[in-house]
Design a protein around this motif. Sequence first.
Motif, short mmCIF file in Angstrom:
data_model
loop_
_atom_site.label_atom_id
_atom_site.label_comp_id
_atom_site.label_asym_id
_atom_site.label_seq_id
_atom_site.Cartn_x
_atom_site.Cartn_y
_atom_site.Cartn_z
N ARG A 217 16.92 34.54 20.66
CA ARG A 217 17.76 33.38 20.95
C ARG A 217 16.93 32.20 21.47
O ARG A 217 17.39 31.07 21.42
CB ARG A 217 18.89 33.75 21.90
N VAL A 218 15.75 32.48 21.99
CA VAL A 218 14.88 31.38 22.41
C VAL A 218 14.51 30.52 21.19
O VAL A 218 14.56 29.29 21.24
CB VAL A 218 13.60 31.91 23.09
N GLU A 219 14.14 31.16 20.09
CA GLU A 219 13.80 30.42 18.88
C GLU A 219 15.03 29.71 18.31
O GLU A 219 14.91 28.62 17.74
CB GLU A 219 13.18 31.34 17.84
N ILE A 220 16.20 30.33 18.45
CA ILE A 220 17.43 29.67 18.00
C ILE A 220 17.65 28.39 18.78
O ILE A 220 17.96 27.34 18.22
CB ILE A 220 18.64 30.62 18.17
N ALA A 221 17.47 28.46 20.12
CA ALA A 221 17.66 27.28 20.96
C ALA A 221 16.65 26.20 20.61
O ALA A 221 17.00 25.01 20.51
CB ALA A 221 17.53 27.68 22.43
N ALA A 222 15.40 26.59 20.42
CA ALA A 222 14.37 25.62 20.06
C ALA A 222 14.70 24.95 18.73
O ALA A 222 14.57 23.73 18.58
CB ALA A 222 13.01 26.30 20.00
#
Length: 235
Positions: A217-222
């Motif tokens: 989800r970190v990459e989704i947010a980025a």
Amino acid sequence: MSGMTIRVLLADDQEMIRAAFRMIIDSQPDMRVVAQAVDGAEAVEQARALRPDVCLLDIRMPRLDGLEATRLLAGPDATDPLNVLIATTFDLDEYVYRALRNGACGFLLKDGAPGLLTEAVRAAAAGNSLISPSVTVRLLAQMAPHRRAPAPSEARPDRTAGGGPGTEPLTQRELDVVRRVARGRTNEEVAADLYVTLSTVKTHLGNVQRKLAARNRVEIAAWAWENGICHGDQG
């Protein structure tokens, strides 16, 4: 995870910080610090030998900094990646950007509440991620104008406008979920905001990860911040 106990490696060149983090982590019934390192090179060596459930790394360390250590332990070229959590006092945009691209599954500011630290460790050990909410809103929003190169999953046709050949666009509801994840919302908060069940949110996130080829989800947010998905969104 190893049984019921989350095994944590701490890496920080400041003894006081290591002692404070160890006290917080060891006070939890389901966590235990199994190793400590004073620099990034030692952290990588110990992590590869011990295979802890979570590696909690500082950024600025001698010999090898936490960002490079993260790349070696969790980056795209790591053969058996570990869960790396970044904790730092230096909330600079470039640091956060590189941490994400090097495979970190979460990042926190050191002045956060102890409960946020233990929650982030549990999330990382479970294969999820936690981003400090203040970091999410301010830093991810600010990193967008400074991006240098797209991630592999971003170097494809736009997914929000139908995509191109071989791509699958995000649905409106998936975009609603993505916007809230990018704002630092937990799955429970997203479910409450959208009046859906927790399992529905998890299903949407799974679909988004697949469509964006995002690892967490970190990459989704980025991706959301870098592609303007949150522009003008107040949710």
